[in-house]
Enzyme design. Structure first.
Site, PDB file in Angstrom:
ATOM      1  CG  HIS A   5       8.134 -19.428 -52.961  1.00 55.12           C
ATOM      2  ND1 HIS A   5       7.768 -20.737 -52.731  1.00 55.12           N
ATOM      3  CD2 HIS A   5       6.979 -18.753 -53.195  1.00 55.12           C
ATOM      4  CE1 HIS A   5       6.456 -20.847 -52.838  1.00 55.12           C
ATOM      5  NE2 HIS A   5       5.955 -19.664 -53.105  1.00 55.12           N
ATOM      6  CG  HIS A  41       1.452 -20.721 -48.635  1.00 55.98           C
ATOM      7  ND1 HIS A  41       0.601 -21.785 -48.879  1.00 55.98           N
ATOM      8  CD2 HIS A  41       1.785 -20.214 -49.846  1.00 55.98           C
ATOM      9  CE1 HIS A  41       0.434 -21.907 -50.185  1.00 55.98           C
ATOM     10  NE2 HIS A  41       1.143 -20.978 -50.794  1.00 55.98           N
TER      11      HIS A  41
END
Length: 275
Positions: A5, A41
């Site tokens: 992830h 992110h």
């Protein structure tokens, strides 16, 4: 599929593969015009993770191409799937089409090399909300216009916003897409999540003749107990910040004869049917 992830920095690719991942997920950040700029992110992100690591999107694609090209010195045979977490929720829905054109073009130029010894991994387009479905149309239109429709065989679709499963199906029907479809269910690792929607997705996957889900995965799992819970339900994949924990759980007696790690020979677009 063990999906590492938030693998957004180039040096993290090998780091996550060394921990046992055979797939990586990275965030694609756009400017206001729908141009894919960085793998990034940003804050907030998962608990216990640094949210600010990033790379230039095209440089990242150049690197993962090498890692997934047999014969390249950087080649790692275990990396078989790339999941692009497309941060379309940060831009206007009107720019979703432009974003689809841009991402398809950059994959053609930097990953597939338009047929000249490009990377071999399967590509999963993770789209946050059904309202951004024009991204898919644009992506497919671009492959067609550029004369590279052969890459459709390598590309799958996944809506990741935990929306209603029937709504997702309706959008896929509207797009004329009924294959290469994954369904994610999950939440940031900071919060607990029940299994109600996950079970519904698995039920649809296992319904004979249902075309709109071929694989289901749970995200982002960090606790071994939750990994076990998901495996018992029969997920096809787990996304985790700790791939090594998933590897360890898979080796437990309860799971070792039921699951194995996916390899390049496994088709990610086909429903798994136990022998």
């Amino acid at each position: 599929w063990i999906m590492g992830h938030m693998v957004n920095a180039i040096e993290q690719v090998d780091e996550f593969l060394d921990l046992g991942a055979n797939a990586i997920e990275f965030d694609v950040d756009f400017d206001d015009d729908g141009v894919a700029k960085y793998t990034h992110h940003g804050i907030p992100c998962d608990c216990g993770r640094l949210c600010t690591k990033y790379a230039v999107f095209t440089e990242y694609l150049d690197y993962v191409r090498q890692v997934t090209t047999p014969g390249d010195p950087k080649f790692r045979k275990e990396l078989v799937l790339l999941a692009l977490d497309l941060k379309l929720q940060r831009i206007s829905s009107e720019k979703a089409y432009a974003a689809g054109v841009d991402v398809a073009t950059k994959l053609l130029d930097h990953y597939w090399m338009r047929g000249w010894n490009g990377g071999r991994a399967y590509i999963l387009l993770n789209i946050p909300l059904v309202e951004d479905y024009e991204f898919i149309r644009a992506f497919k239109d671009t492959l067609r216009k550029e004369g590279h429709e052969q890459y459709n065989a390598k590309v799958g679709i996944n809506f990741t916003g935990n929306e209603d499963l029937d709504e997702i199906r309706e959008v896929l029907e509207k797009l004329g897409e009924d294959e290469h479809i994954w369904q994610a269910d999950g939440i940031t690792s900071c919060f607990p999540r029940g299994t109600e929607r996950l079970k519904k997705a698995l039920e649809k996957r296992d319904t004979p003749g249902y075309k709109y889900i071929s694989k289901v995965y749970a995200w982002t799992l960090v606790r071994s107990s939750i990994m076990r819970r998901s495996l018992r339900l029969g997920v096809d994949g787990v996304m985790s910040n700790y791939p090594d924990r998933v590897v360890k759980v898979l080796k437990e007696k309860e799971f070792s004869d039921k699951f194995r790690l996916a390899t390049y020979a496994d088709n990610p677009w086909e429903k798994f049917t136990p022998i």
